[in-house]
Design a protein around this motif. Structure first.
Motif, PDB file in Angstrom:
ATOM      1  N   ILE A   1     -15.027   5.299   9.684  1.00 46.43           N
ATOM      2  CA  ILE A   1     -14.561   4.134   8.243  1.00 46.43           C
ATOM      3  C   ILE A   1     -13.866   4.728   7.283  1.00 46.43           C
ATOM      4  O   ILE A   1     -14.146   5.621   6.712  1.00 46.43           O
ATOM      5  N   ALA A   2     -12.834   4.354   6.708  1.00 42.32           N
ATOM      6  CA  ALA A   2     -12.196   5.332   5.980  1.00 42.32           C
ATOM      7  C   ALA A   2     -12.379   4.563   4.865  1.00 42.32           C
ATOM      8  O   ALA A   2     -12.227   3.254   4.565  1.00 42.32           O
ATOM      9  N   VAL A   3     -12.014   4.440   2.888  1.00 41.22           N
ATOM     10  CA  VAL A   3     -12.051   4.427   2.482  1.00 41.22           C
ATOM     11  C   VAL A   3     -11.629   4.893   1.015  1.00 41.22           C
ATOM     12  O   VAL A   3     -11.344   6.524   0.748  1.00 41.22           O
ATOM     13  N   GLY A   4     -11.150   4.870  -0.428  1.00 40.21           N
ATOM     14  CA  GLY A   4     -10.575   5.397  -1.085  1.00 40.21           C
ATOM     15  C   GLY A   4      -9.556   5.535  -1.381  1.00 40.21           C
ATOM     16  O   GLY A   4      -8.954   5.269  -1.438  1.00 40.21           O
ATOM     17  N   LEU A   5      -9.351   4.172  -2.708  1.00 44.10           N
ATOM     18  CA  LEU A   5      -7.453   3.440  -3.413  1.00 44.10           C
ATOM     19  C   LEU A   5      -6.789   2.713  -1.634  1.00 44.10           C
ATOM     20  O   LEU A   5      -5.853   3.675  -1.735  1.00 44.10           O
ATOM     21  N   VAL A   6      -7.535   2.413  -1.178  1.00 50.03           N
ATOM     22  CA  VAL A   6      -6.640   1.823  -0.309  1.00 50.03           C
ATOM     23  C   VAL A   6      -6.615   0.201  -1.016  1.00 50.03           C
ATOM     24  O   VAL A   6      -7.755  -0.138  -0.800  1.00 50.03           O
ATOM     25  N   THR A   7      -5.445   0.049  -1.424  1.00 53.09           N
ATOM     26  CA  THR A   7      -5.364  -1.349  -2.005  1.00 53.09           C
ATOM     27  C   THR A   7      -4.393  -2.252  -1.870  1.00 53.09           C
ATOM     28  O   THR A   7      -4.475  -3.239  -2.104  1.00 53.09           O
ATOM     29  N   GLU A   8      -3.305  -2.012  -0.599  1.00 48.99           N
ATOM     30  CA  GLU A   8      -2.151  -2.767  -0.455  1.00 48.99           C
ATOM     31  C   GLU A   8      -2.537  -3.501   1.691  1.00 48.99           C
ATOM     32  O   GLU A   8      -2.379  -2.421   2.150  1.00 48.99           O
ATOM     33  N   PRO A   9      -2.081  -4.338   1.632  1.00 47.57           N
ATOM     34  CA  PRO A   9      -2.798  -4.809   3.132  1.00 47.57           C
ATOM     35  C   PRO A   9      -1.653  -3.680   4.357  1.00 47.57           C
ATOM     36  O   PRO A   9      -2.334  -3.186   4.994  1.00 47.57           O
ATOM     37  N   ALA A  10       0.023  -3.185   3.801  1.00 46.18           N
ATOM     38  CA  ALA A  10       0.543  -2.831   4.360  1.00 46.18           C
ATOM     39  C   ALA A  10       0.103  -1.032   4.683  1.00 46.18           C
ATOM     40  O   ALA A  10      -0.190  -0.935   5.237  1.00 46.18           O
ATOM     41  N   GLN A  11      -0.853  -1.270   4.176  1.00 42.62           N
ATOM     42  CA  GLN A  11      -1.479   0.612   3.638  1.00 42.62           C
ATOM     43  C   GLN A  11      -2.580   0.001   4.587  1.00 42.62           C
ATOM     44  O   GLN A  11      -2.613   1.751   5.132  1.00 42.62           O
ATOM     45  N   ALA A  12      -3.207  -0.465   4.446  1.00 44.75           N
ATOM     46  CA  ALA A  12      -4.902  -0.490   5.419  1.00 44.75           C
ATOM     47  C   ALA A  12      -3.868  -0.577   6.887  1.00 44.75           C
ATOM     48  O   ALA A  12      -4.940  -0.225   7.596  1.00 44.75           O
ATOM     49  N   GLU A  13      -3.015  -1.510   7.260  1.00 41.01           N
ATOM     50  CA  GLU A  13      -2.762  -2.112   8.304  1.00 41.01           C
ATOM     51  C   GLU A  13      -1.832  -0.538   8.991  1.00 41.01           C
ATOM     52  O   GLU A  13      -2.486   0.305  10.224  1.00 41.01           O
ATOM     53  N   THR A  14      -1.796   0.449   8.205  1.00 40.38           N
ATOM     54  CA  THR A  14      -0.542   1.706   8.835  1.00 40.38           C
ATOM     55  C   THR A  14      -1.965   2.712   9.071  1.00 40.38           C
ATOM     56  O   THR A  14      -1.960   3.613   9.980  1.00 40.38           O
ATOM     57  N   ILE A  15      -2.830   3.035   7.835  1.00 42.76           N
ATOM     58  CA  ILE A  15      -4.604   3.030   8.658  1.00 42.76           C
ATOM     59  C   ILE A  15      -5.073   3.022  10.113  1.00 42.76           C
ATOM     60  O   ILE A  15      -5.428   4.650  10.981  1.00 42.76           O
TER      61      ILE A  15
END
Length: 370
Positions: free
Chosen positions: A297-311
């Motif tokens: 699980i990654a965490v830390g200043l993930v705020t936008e859907p596209a950002q989360a999708e890329t991760i």
């Protein structure tokens, strides 16, 4: 097809998507007991559409609370109070619920953040703190008592009993808190652990007590219940705990049946220098995942859907945890599903709220107007 909204399994626990609600301290319990605030707070998050909800850091013994308002799972009253909240969640939501079990160690006996966060004074009800070594977290703070053999056994037993209570409550998974400068992290870091016995010195010795706690908890609950660990992958301080040691710790945990790693950072020293930026901890999670292979699980200043999708689509992590972002926007997964062309689970009472152009967002076509 969105990877963020694809299903994922933590061992036998099936998640509907890769969005995790991170454990976030609320400092609003009374004598460790969940109350109306937790009913409101956890209730709204349970309706968010996320794949997993992790209950805030929950103290395994009274002296392990960060503040007098910390949630606890060390008494029958604590268990009964949390049962009331969980019963309400389960009546209206299918979201799997995990709990983070922890002990504050030398960072206990403090004011809530909105009261300044400093150590309590004796006339404010301060209590004696414990740690691997008698080293205060910051200059001028009261020193903790170094845990002796009897104290180590007591703390380990407290983790076990809290885990058994969590299982009795029907909680779906356990996360052990070995991050953010709290007790298990204090054992890992050479900054806070300067023991000269078998629990200090080499990395193997500093890992020993957290591993003993993991083993005891893993043995105390059924195999159907995933047990994972949250770590601070680096102290962000020279000569402190770092990502290379974190990888070795995670490898050892994997061999002992750990179900997942939740990768954060910092918290053990006020000297830390954290380079804040969007997703700043994701590279740490990526390194742990690549080296160890455990669900990460990654965490830390993930705020936008596209950002989360890329991760998740790039394989940097298997799941993404939200903290402040989902407090600000409790239906963040709804927005993410809309932006990523996916579907999300929502309570039927809210089905008619979806905009006409997103009529399939909640995956139900029977919604009409009366």
């Amino acid at each position: 097809m969105s990877v963020l909204f694809s299903p994922y399994a933590l061992g036998p626990l099936q998640l509907r998507n890769r969005i995790v609600i991170a454990p976030m301290c609320q400092y609003s319990a009374e004598n460790g007991n969940a109350g109306d605030w937790h009913m409101i707070h956890l209730g709204q998050l349970a309706l968010s559409g996320a794949g997993l909800l992790i209950i805030e850091a929950t103290a395994v013994e009274e002296m392990g609370r960060i503040t007098p308002g910390d949630l606890g799972l060390y008494s029958d009253d604590n268990e009964a109070a949390l049962a009331r909240v969980l019963a309400a969640i389960r009546r209206y939501s299918r979201i799997p619920v995990a709990i983070q079990l922890g002990h504050a160690g030398r960072k206990a006996s403090s004011h809530a953040p909105w009261e300044g966060g400093q150590c309590l004074s004796p006339d404010e009800g301060a209590w004696q703190t414990v740690a691997p070594s008698a080293i205060p977290h910051a200059p001028g703070e009261p020193p903790p008592v170094a845990l002796d053999a009897e104290g180590l056994l007591r703390v380990k037993a407290a983790f076990v009993r809290a885990a058994q209570r969590a299982d009795a409550l029907g909680i779906d998974a356990i996360e052990l808190h070995a991050a953010h400068g709290y007790l298990l992290h204090q054992f890992l870091s050479p900054i806070s652990n300067q023991r000269d016995d078998r629990y200090g010195g080499s990395p193997e010795n500093r890992m020993r007590f957290p591993l003993e706690v993991f083993d005891a908890v893993r043995a105390a609950v059924p195999q159907r219940m995933p047990v994972g660990v949250r770590i601070s992958a680096t102290d962000w301080v020279a000569d402190g705990w770092d990502v290379e040691q974190s990888i070795e710790f995670a490898k050892t945990l994997s061999q002992r049946g750990c179900s997942f790693m939740h990768v954060s950072s910092g918290g053990v020293s006020p000297l830390q220098k954290i380079p804040l930026s969007p997703g700043y901890q994701v590279p740490l999670a990526e390194r742990v995942k690549a080296a160890v292979g455990l669900p990460t699980i990654a965490v830390g200043l993930v705020t936008e859907p596209a950002q989360a999708e890329t991760i998740v689509s790039a394989g940097q992590a298997d799941l993404v945890a939200l903290a402040r972002a989902i407090l600000f926007e409790p239906h963040w997964p709804w927005r993410a599903a809309a932006e990523l062309g996916a579907q999300v689970e929502a309570p039927q009472q809210y089905w008619r709220s979806q905009p006409r152009e997103l009529k399939a967002l909640f995956g139900d076509t029977r919604i009409g107007q009366r």
